[in-house]
Design a protein around this motif. Sequence first.
Motif, PDB file in Angstrom:
ATOM      1  N   ASP A 326     -31.276  46.499  33.464  1.00  0.00           N
ATOM      2  CA  ASP A 326     -32.322  46.545  32.453  1.00  0.00           C
ATOM      3  C   ASP A 326     -33.132  45.263  32.557  1.00  0.00           C
ATOM      4  O   ASP A 326     -32.570  44.168  32.676  1.00  0.00           O
ATOM      5  N   ILE A 327     -34.453  45.390  32.516  1.00  0.00           N
ATOM      6  CA  ILE A 327     -35.360  44.265  32.688  1.00  0.00           C
ATOM      7  C   ILE A 327     -36.080  43.975  31.370  1.00  0.00           C
ATOM      8  O   ILE A 327     -36.666  44.882  30.767  1.00  0.00           O
ATOM      9  N   ILE A 328     -36.026  42.723  30.956  1.00  0.00           N
ATOM     10  CA  ILE A 328     -36.701  42.282  29.732  1.00  0.00           C
ATOM     11  C   ILE A 328     -37.653  41.155  30.101  1.00  0.00           C
ATOM     12  O   ILE A 328     -37.242  40.123  30.644  1.00  0.00           O
ATOM     13  N   VAL A 329     -38.936  41.347  29.842  1.00  0.00           N
ATOM     14  CA  VAL A 329     -39.950  40.350  30.182  1.00  0.00           C
ATOM     15  C   VAL A 329     -40.009  39.288  29.087  1.00  0.00           C
ATOM     16  O   VAL A 329     -40.164  39.608  27.906  1.00  0.00           O
ATOM     17  N   GLU A 330     -39.882  38.020  29.494  1.00  0.00           N
ATOM     18  CA  GLU A 330     -39.923  36.896  28.572  1.00  0.00           C
ATOM     19  C   GLU A 330     -40.956  35.876  29.058  1.00  0.00           C
ATOM     20  O   GLU A 330     -40.616  34.941  29.776  1.00  0.00           O
ATOM     21  N   ASP A 331     -42.214  36.098  28.706  1.00  0.00           N
ATOM     22  CA  ASP A 331     -43.299  35.216  29.130  1.00  0.00           C
ATOM     23  C   ASP A 331     -43.337  35.171  30.661  1.00  0.00           C
ATOM     24  O   ASP A 331     -43.534  36.184  31.306  1.00  0.00           O
ATOM     25  N   LYS A 332     -43.130  33.995  31.273  1.00  0.00           N
ATOM     26  CA  LYS A 332     -43.194  33.869  32.723  1.00  0.00           C
ATOM     27  C   LYS A 332     -41.873  34.216  33.398  1.00  0.00           C
ATOM     28  O   LYS A 332     -41.805  34.295  34.629  1.00  0.00           O
ATOM     29  N   ASP A 333     -40.839  34.409  32.600  1.00  0.00           N
ATOM     30  CA  ASP A 333     -39.526  34.706  33.154  1.00  0.00           C
ATOM     31  C   ASP A 333     -39.137  36.151  32.868  1.00  0.00           C
ATOM     32  O   ASP A 333     -39.793  36.854  32.097  1.00  0.00           O
ATOM     33  N   VAL A 334     -38.052  36.575  33.504  1.00  0.00           N
ATOM     34  CA  VAL A 334     -37.520  37.920  33.307  1.00  0.00           C
ATOM     35  C   VAL A 334     -36.014  37.808  33.109  1.00  0.00           C
ATOM     36  O   VAL A 334     -35.335  37.062  33.828  1.00  0.00           O
ATOM     37  N   LEU A 335     -35.499  38.517  32.126  1.00  0.00           N
ATOM     38  CA  LEU A 335     -34.059  38.585  31.901  1.00  0.00           C
ATOM     39  C   LEU A 335     -33.543  39.873  32.538  1.00  0.00           C
ATOM     40  O   LEU A 335     -34.058  40.958  32.266  1.00  0.00           O
ATOM     41  N   VAL A 336     -32.536  39.739  33.382  1.00  0.00           N
ATOM     42  CA  VAL A 336     -31.945  40.881  34.083  1.00  0.00           C
ATOM     43  C   VAL A 336     -30.545  41.122  33.521  1.00  0.00           C
ATOM     44  O   VAL A 336     -29.682  40.246  33.592  1.00  0.00           O
ATOM     45  N   ARG A 337     -30.338  42.298  32.962  1.00  0.00           N
ATOM     46  CA  ARG A 337     -29.019  42.701  32.465  1.00  0.00           C
ATOM     47  C   ARG A 337     -28.474  43.780  33.395  1.00  0.00           C
ATOM     48  O   ARG A 337     -28.922  44.924  33.374  1.00  0.00           O
ATOM     49  N   PHE A 338     -27.526  43.393  34.235  1.00  0.00           N
ATOM     50  CA  PHE A 338     -26.983  44.303  35.228  1.00  0.00           C
ATOM     51  C   PHE A 338     -26.151  45.401  34.569  1.00  0.00           C
ATOM     52  O   PHE A 338     -25.353  45.133  33.671  1.00  0.00           O
ATOM     53  N   GLU A 339     -26.331  46.637  35.031  1.00  0.00           N
ATOM     54  CA  GLU A 339     -25.515  47.734  34.508  1.00  0.00           C
ATOM     55  C   GLU A 339     -24.051  47.550  34.883  1.00  0.00           C
ATOM     56  O   GLU A 339     -23.154  47.884  34.099  1.00  0.00           O
ATOM     57  N   GLN A 340     -23.818  47.032  36.082  1.00  0.00           N
ATOM     58  CA  GLN A 340     -22.481  46.638  36.512  1.00  0.00           C
ATOM     59  C   GLN A 340     -22.547  45.163  36.897  1.00  0.00           C
ATOM     60  O   GLN A 340     -23.534  44.721  37.478  1.00  0.00           O
TER      61      GLN A 340
END
Length: 369
Positions: A326-340
Amino acid sequence: MQGRGMMRALLIFFKPMDIPRDIEPSTSSVLVAMSGGVDSSVAAALLQKQGFAVSGIYMITHDDFEQDLSDARRVAAALGIELEAVDLRSTFAETVIRYFVEEYKNARTPNPCVYCNRHIKFGKLIELARQRGADAFATGHYIRLRHTDSGSEVLTAKNTAKDQSYILCMVEPENLQRVIFPVGQFTKDRVRDMARELKLPIHDKADSQEICFVPDDDYPAMLEKLCPELKKEGLIVDTDGAALGRHEGIYKYTIGQRRGLGIALGEPAYVVRLEPHSNKVVLGSKEDLMQKVATVRDFNWLLVPPAEEFRAFVKIRYNHRGQWADIIVEDKDVLVRFEQPASAVTPGQACAVYLPEENAFKLLGGGWL
Protein backbone atom coordinates in the motif's frame (compact mmCIF):
# COMPACT_ATOMS: atom_id res chain seq x y z
CA MET A 1 17.60 -7.03 -43.81
CA GLN A 2 18.48 -10.71 -43.76
CA GLY A 3 15.89 -13.51 -43.83
CA ARG A 4 12.17 -13.88 -43.37
CA GLY A 5 12.57 -13.99 -39.59
CA MET A 6 13.99 -10.49 -39.63
CA MET A 7 11.17 -9.26 -41.81
CA ARG A 8 8.63 -10.72 -39.40
CA ALA A 9 10.43 -8.99 -36.53
CA LEU A 10 10.13 -5.66 -38.30
CA LEU A 11 6.46 -6.19 -39.06
CA ILE A 12 5.72 -6.42 -35.32
CA PHE A 13 8.35 -3.94 -34.23
CA PHE A 14 7.07 -0.37 -34.23
CA LYS A 15 3.51 -0.15 -33.02
CA PRO A 16 2.00 3.37 -32.84
CA MET A 17 2.77 3.58 -29.11
CA ASP A 18 6.51 3.10 -29.58
CA ILE A 19 7.40 6.36 -31.34
CA PRO A 20 6.55 9.89 -30.20
CA ARG A 21 3.37 10.76 -32.06
CA ASP A 22 4.75 13.76 -33.93
CA ILE A 23 7.68 11.83 -35.40
CA GLU A 24 7.67 10.36 -38.90
CA PRO A 25 10.65 7.97 -39.32
CA SER A 26 11.31 8.80 -42.97
CA THR A 27 11.83 12.49 -42.16
CA SER A 28 13.28 12.23 -38.64
CA SER A 29 16.69 11.73 -37.06
CA VAL A 30 17.53 9.74 -33.97
CA LEU A 31 20.67 9.72 -31.84
CA VAL A 32 21.41 6.27 -30.41
CA ALA A 33 23.51 5.74 -27.29
CA MET A 34 25.86 2.99 -28.46
CA SER A 35 27.88 1.02 -25.92
CA GLY A 36 29.53 -1.44 -28.27
CA GLY A 37 27.22 -4.18 -27.02
CA VAL A 38 24.61 -6.29 -28.77
CA ASP A 39 21.48 -4.50 -27.54
CA SER A 40 22.35 -0.92 -28.52
CA SER A 41 23.80 -2.12 -31.83
CA VAL A 42 20.57 -3.91 -32.76
CA ALA A 43 18.60 -0.86 -31.60
CA ALA A 44 20.54 1.32 -34.05
CA ALA A 45 20.08 -1.19 -36.87
CA LEU A 46 16.33 -1.52 -36.33
CA LEU A 47 15.85 2.24 -36.28
CA GLN A 48 17.82 2.53 -39.50
CA LYS A 49 15.73 -0.18 -41.15
CA GLN A 50 12.59 1.64 -40.03
CA GLY A 51 13.69 4.67 -42.05
CA PHE A 52 15.23 6.97 -39.45
CA ALA A 53 18.38 8.95 -40.13
CA VAL A 54 20.50 7.32 -37.41
CA SER A 55 23.69 8.51 -35.77
CA GLY A 56 25.43 7.10 -32.73
CA ILE A 57 27.01 8.52 -29.62
CA TYR A 58 29.42 6.72 -27.30
CA MET A 59 29.98 8.17 -23.85
CA ILE A 60 33.39 7.79 -22.24
CA THR A 61 32.85 7.63 -18.48
CA HIS A 62 36.00 5.84 -17.27
CA ASP A 63 39.50 5.00 -18.47
CA ASP A 64 38.88 1.41 -19.60
CA PHE A 65 36.86 2.25 -22.70
CA GLU A 66 39.02 1.39 -25.73
CA GLN A 67 37.59 -2.04 -26.54
CA ASP A 68 33.94 -1.04 -26.22
CA LEU A 69 34.51 2.11 -28.27
CA SER A 70 36.28 0.04 -30.93
CA ASP A 71 33.30 -2.34 -31.02
CA ALA A 72 30.86 0.57 -31.33
CA ARG A 73 32.91 1.99 -34.22
CA ARG A 74 32.89 -1.37 -36.01
CA VAL A 75 29.10 -1.53 -35.72
CA ALA A 76 28.72 2.06 -36.93
CA ALA A 77 30.93 1.29 -39.92
CA ALA A 78 28.89 -1.81 -40.73
CA LEU A 79 25.67 0.24 -40.62
CA GLY A 80 27.19 3.18 -42.47
CA ILE A 81 26.34 5.68 -39.73
CA GLU A 82 28.36 8.33 -37.93
CA LEU A 83 29.52 7.69 -34.37
CA GLU A 84 30.60 10.46 -32.02
CA ALA A 85 32.63 9.70 -28.88
CA VAL A 86 32.09 12.21 -26.08
CA ASP A 87 34.43 12.34 -23.11
CA LEU A 88 32.24 12.64 -20.03
CA ARG A 89 34.80 11.39 -17.52
CA SER A 90 34.96 14.67 -15.66
CA THR A 91 31.18 15.06 -15.47
CA PHE A 92 30.78 11.40 -14.50
CA ALA A 93 33.35 11.71 -11.72
CA GLU A 94 31.75 14.87 -10.35
CA THR A 95 28.28 13.31 -10.29
CA VAL A 96 28.10 9.51 -10.25
CA ILE A 97 31.42 8.62 -8.65
CA ARG A 98 31.10 11.39 -6.06
CA TYR A 99 27.61 10.14 -5.20
CA PHE A 100 28.93 6.55 -5.06
CA VAL A 101 31.63 7.46 -2.52
CA GLU A 102 29.40 9.74 -0.41
CA GLU A 103 26.77 7.05 -0.03
CA TYR A 104 29.33 4.56 1.26
CA LYS A 105 30.70 7.19 3.63
CA ASN A 106 27.20 7.38 5.11
CA ALA A 107 26.87 3.59 5.38
CA ARG A 108 24.37 3.45 2.52
CA THR A 109 24.49 1.04 -0.43
CA PRO A 110 24.28 3.20 -3.58
CA ASN A 111 22.70 2.37 -6.91
CA PRO A 112 25.03 4.08 -9.39
CA CYS A 113 23.08 2.85 -12.43
CA VAL A 114 19.87 4.56 -11.32
CA TYR A 115 21.82 7.73 -10.50
CA CYS A 116 23.70 7.63 -13.81
CA ASN A 117 20.52 7.18 -15.82
CA ARG A 118 18.99 10.26 -14.22
CA HIS A 119 22.02 12.53 -14.55
CA ILE A 120 24.06 11.17 -17.46
CA LYS A 121 22.36 8.78 -19.89
CA PHE A 122 18.89 10.32 -19.72
CA GLY A 123 20.21 13.67 -18.59
CA LYS A 124 23.43 14.78 -20.26
CA LEU A 125 22.95 12.63 -23.38
CA ILE A 126 19.39 13.88 -23.83
CA GLU A 127 20.79 17.41 -23.68
CA LEU A 128 23.43 16.54 -26.28
CA ALA A 129 20.78 15.00 -28.54
CA ARG A 130 18.81 18.26 -28.42
CA GLN A 131 21.94 20.30 -29.12
CA ARG A 132 22.68 18.17 -32.16
CA GLY A 133 19.17 18.64 -33.51
CA ALA A 134 18.06 15.01 -33.18
CA ASP A 135 14.32 14.43 -33.23
CA ALA A 136 14.60 11.47 -30.84
CA PHE A 137 17.02 9.64 -28.58
CA ALA A 138 17.29 5.85 -28.29
CA THR A 139 19.07 3.20 -26.24
CA GLY A 140 19.20 -0.58 -26.15
CA HIS A 141 17.41 -0.97 -22.83
CA TYR A 142 14.78 -3.67 -22.35
CA ILE A 143 11.96 -1.24 -21.59
CA ARG A 144 8.76 -0.23 -23.37
CA LEU A 145 7.47 3.32 -23.68
CA ARG A 146 3.93 4.30 -24.55
CA HIS A 147 3.79 7.83 -25.93
CA THR A 148 0.37 9.41 -25.43
CA ASP A 149 -1.09 12.91 -25.73
CA SER A 150 -0.68 13.34 -21.97
CA GLY A 151 2.90 12.10 -21.69
CA SER A 152 5.17 9.08 -21.89
CA GLU A 153 4.41 5.94 -19.89
CA VAL A 154 7.15 3.47 -18.97
CA LEU A 155 6.10 -0.18 -19.24
CA THR A 156 7.99 -3.30 -18.29
CA ALA A 157 9.68 -5.17 -21.14
CA LYS A 158 8.02 -8.06 -22.91
CA ASN A 159 10.93 -10.19 -21.71
CA THR A 160 10.36 -9.86 -17.97
CA ALA A 161 13.60 -11.64 -17.13
CA LYS A 162 15.53 -8.81 -18.83
CA ASP A 163 13.25 -5.93 -17.85
CA GLN A 164 15.24 -2.79 -17.04
CA SER A 165 12.41 -0.34 -16.32
CA TYR A 166 13.55 -0.04 -12.70
CA ILE A 167 16.55 2.03 -13.73
CA LEU A 168 14.27 4.78 -15.09
CA CYS A 169 12.44 5.39 -11.81
CA MET A 170 14.45 8.54 -11.01
CA VAL A 171 14.65 10.00 -14.54
CA GLU A 172 12.98 13.36 -15.06
CA PRO A 173 9.70 12.63 -16.90
CA GLU A 174 10.14 15.37 -19.51
CA ASN A 175 13.36 13.66 -20.63
CA LEU A 176 11.40 10.59 -21.77
CA GLN A 177 9.15 12.40 -24.23
CA ARG A 178 11.53 11.95 -27.21
CA VAL A 179 12.91 8.50 -26.29
CA ILE A 180 12.59 5.21 -28.19
CA PHE A 181 13.48 1.74 -26.87
CA PRO A 182 13.69 -0.42 -30.00
CA VAL A 183 14.43 -3.78 -28.31
CA GLY A 184 11.90 -3.54 -25.48
CA GLN A 185 9.44 -5.80 -27.27
CA PHE A 186 11.90 -8.63 -27.89
CA THR A 187 13.60 -11.35 -25.88
CA LYS A 188 17.36 -11.29 -25.45
CA ASP A 189 17.69 -14.42 -27.58
CA ARG A 190 15.73 -12.77 -30.39
CA VAL A 191 17.90 -9.65 -30.21
CA ARG A 192 21.06 -11.73 -30.42
CA ASP A 193 19.58 -13.65 -33.37
CA MET A 194 18.86 -10.35 -35.11
CA ALA A 195 22.44 -9.21 -34.51
CA ARG A 196 23.62 -12.41 -36.15
CA GLU A 197 21.19 -12.11 -39.07
CA LEU A 198 22.27 -8.51 -39.61
CA LYS A 199 25.90 -9.69 -39.54
CA LEU A 200 26.79 -7.17 -36.86
CA PRO A 201 30.41 -7.73 -35.79
CA ILE A 202 29.49 -7.96 -32.08
CA HIS A 203 26.69 -10.56 -32.38
CA ASP A 204 28.50 -12.99 -30.04
CA LYS A 205 29.76 -10.41 -27.53
CA ALA A 206 29.02 -11.30 -23.89
CA ASP A 207 26.73 -9.10 -21.82
CA SER A 208 28.33 -6.78 -19.30
CA GLN A 209 27.67 -7.86 -15.70
CA GLU A 210 29.73 -5.41 -13.67
CA ILE A 211 29.50 -1.78 -12.59
CA CYS A 212 31.10 -0.11 -15.61
CA PHE A 213 33.51 2.17 -13.72
CA VAL A 214 34.70 -0.35 -11.08
CA PRO A 215 37.79 -2.29 -12.27
CA ASP A 216 37.36 -6.07 -11.88
CA ASP A 217 34.14 -5.38 -9.92
CA ASP A 218 36.35 -4.73 -6.86
CA TYR A 219 34.48 -1.78 -5.39
CA PRO A 220 36.22 -1.93 -1.94
CA ALA A 221 39.60 -1.40 -3.63
CA MET A 222 38.23 1.52 -5.61
CA LEU A 223 36.69 3.09 -2.51
CA GLU A 224 39.93 2.72 -0.58
CA LYS A 225 41.77 4.52 -3.37
CA LEU A 226 39.25 7.35 -3.64
CA CYS A 227 38.52 7.69 0.07
CA PRO A 228 41.22 6.09 2.26
CA GLU A 229 39.50 7.22 5.47
CA LEU A 230 36.78 4.65 4.84
CA LYS A 231 39.20 1.92 5.88
CA LYS A 232 38.53 2.16 9.59
CA GLU A 233 38.34 -0.79 11.96
CA GLY A 234 35.33 -1.25 14.19
CA LEU A 235 33.16 -3.74 16.02
CA ILE A 236 30.83 -6.38 14.69
CA VAL A 237 28.01 -6.81 17.21
CA ASP A 238 24.72 -8.65 17.56
CA THR A 239 21.34 -6.95 17.92
CA ASP A 240 21.83 -6.75 21.70
CA GLY A 241 25.16 -4.97 21.27
CA ALA A 242 27.38 -7.88 22.28
CA ALA A 243 30.73 -7.90 20.47
CA LEU A 244 31.20 -10.73 17.98
CA GLY A 245 34.36 -9.63 16.19
CA ARG A 246 35.96 -6.81 14.29
CA HIS A 247 35.74 -5.43 10.76
CA GLU A 248 38.10 -3.37 8.57
CA GLY A 249 35.48 -0.91 7.33
CA ILE A 250 31.70 -0.87 7.11
CA TYR A 251 31.88 -0.03 3.39
CA LYS A 252 32.61 -3.72 2.82
CA TYR A 253 29.17 -4.72 4.07
CA THR A 254 25.58 -4.32 2.92
CA ILE A 255 22.19 -5.10 4.42
CA GLY A 256 21.25 -8.74 3.97
CA GLN A 257 24.83 -9.92 3.47
CA ARG A 258 25.51 -13.42 4.77
CA ARG A 259 28.75 -14.50 3.12
CA GLY A 260 32.20 -13.19 3.92
CA LEU A 261 31.38 -12.06 7.46
CA GLY A 262 34.37 -13.91 8.95
CA ILE A 263 32.36 -14.96 11.99
CA ALA A 264 31.06 -18.44 12.87
CA LEU A 265 28.01 -18.33 15.13
CA GLY A 266 26.71 -21.85 14.59
CA GLU A 267 23.61 -20.49 12.84
CA PRO A 268 23.00 -18.25 9.83
CA ALA A 269 23.74 -14.57 10.51
CA TYR A 270 23.03 -11.57 8.31
CA VAL A 271 24.01 -7.93 8.27
CA VAL A 272 20.87 -6.21 9.55
CA ARG A 273 22.18 -2.71 10.20
CA LEU A 274 25.21 -0.47 9.58
CA GLU A 275 25.96 2.30 12.07
CA PRO A 276 28.27 4.96 10.62
CA HIS A 277 28.49 7.05 13.80
CA SER A 278 29.58 4.17 16.01
CA ASN A 279 31.29 2.39 13.09
CA LYS A 280 29.54 -0.87 13.93
CA VAL A 281 28.24 -3.71 11.79
CA VAL A 282 25.17 -5.31 13.37
CA LEU A 283 24.38 -8.97 12.72
CA GLY A 284 21.07 -10.69 13.29
CA SER A 285 18.75 -13.45 12.14
CA LYS A 286 16.79 -13.69 8.92
CA GLU A 287 13.74 -12.54 10.87
CA ASP A 288 15.64 -9.40 11.91
CA LEU A 289 15.93 -8.50 8.21
CA MET A 290 12.18 -8.38 7.71
CA GLN A 291 10.47 -4.99 7.52
CA LYS A 292 6.78 -4.09 7.20
CA VAL A 293 7.10 -0.37 6.44
CA ALA A 294 9.62 1.76 4.54
CA THR A 295 9.92 5.46 3.83
CA VAL A 296 10.94 6.35 0.28
CA ARG A 297 12.41 9.84 0.11
CA ASP A 298 12.56 12.45 -2.67
CA PHE A 299 10.04 10.53 -4.76
CA ASN A 300 10.22 11.18 -8.50
CA TRP A 301 6.78 10.90 -10.10
CA LEU A 302 6.82 9.93 -13.76
CA LEU A 303 3.02 10.06 -13.82
CA VAL A 304 0.40 11.81 -11.72
CA PRO A 305 -0.19 9.61 -8.66
CA PRO A 306 -3.62 8.51 -7.46
CA ALA A 307 -5.09 11.05 -5.04
CA GLU A 308 -5.44 8.67 -2.12
CA GLU A 309 -3.74 5.63 -0.68
CA PHE A 310 -3.39 2.96 -3.36
CA ARG A 311 -2.11 -0.57 -3.89
CA ALA A 312 0.96 -1.01 -6.07
CA PHE A 313 3.74 -3.39 -7.01
CA VAL A 314 7.14 -2.32 -5.71
CA LYS A 315 10.76 -3.27 -6.32
CA ILE A 316 13.29 -2.33 -3.63
CA ARG A 317 16.39 -3.17 -5.69
CA TYR A 318 17.17 -4.02 -9.29
CA ASN A 319 17.07 -7.82 -8.93
CA HIS A 320 14.12 -7.83 -6.52
CA ARG A 321 11.23 -9.96 -7.79
CA GLY A 322 8.88 -7.29 -6.47
CA GLN A 323 5.94 -7.45 -4.06
CA TRP A 324 2.63 -5.76 -3.36
CA ALA A 325 2.29 -2.85 -0.98
CA ASP A 326 0.00 0.00 0.00
CA ILE A 327 1.37 3.40 -1.01
CA ILE A 328 0.71 6.58 0.97
CA VAL A 329 1.93 9.89 -0.46
CA GLU A 330 3.46 12.22 2.13
CA ASP A 331 4.54 15.46 0.44
CA LYS A 332 7.89 14.67 -1.26
CA ASP A 333 8.13 11.24 0.34
CA VAL A 334 6.15 8.02 0.05
CA LEU A 335 5.29 5.55 2.80
CA VAL A 336 5.33 1.92 1.66
CA ARG A 337 3.39 -0.63 3.71
CA PHE A 338 4.31 -4.08 2.45
CA GLU A 339 1.52 -6.66 2.31
CA GLN A 340 4.12 -9.23 3.34
CA PRO A 341 7.26 -8.22 5.28
CA ALA A 342 10.10 -7.32 2.92
CA SER A 343 13.59 -8.68 3.40
CA ALA A 344 16.74 -6.56 3.37
CA VAL A 345 15.25 -3.11 2.77
CA THR A 346 18.56 -1.38 2.11
CA PRO A 347 19.25 2.33 2.71
CA GLY A 348 20.62 3.90 -0.46
CA GLN A 349 18.78 1.67 -2.90
CA ALA A 350 15.96 2.93 -5.12
CA CYS A 351 12.37 1.82 -4.64
CA ALA A 352 10.34 1.70 -7.86
CA VAL A 353 6.53 1.74 -7.76
CA TYR A 354 4.36 0.16 -10.48
CA LEU A 355 0.68 -0.15 -11.32
CA PRO A 356 -0.56 -3.35 -13.00
CA GLU A 357 -1.73 -3.43 -16.62
CA GLU A 358 -2.66 -6.31 -18.87
CA ASN A 359 0.53 -8.28 -19.52
CA ALA A 360 2.74 -5.53 -18.06
CA PHE A 361 3.38 -3.11 -15.22
CA LYS A 362 3.42 0.66 -15.61
CA LEU A 363 6.13 2.58 -13.74
CA LEU A 364 4.78 5.41 -11.58
CA GLY A 365 8.18 6.54 -10.35
CA GLY A 366 10.62 5.93 -7.54
CA GLY A 367 12.68 7.35 -4.73
CA TRP A 368 15.50 6.54 -2.32
CA LEU A 369 15.23 4.18 0.62
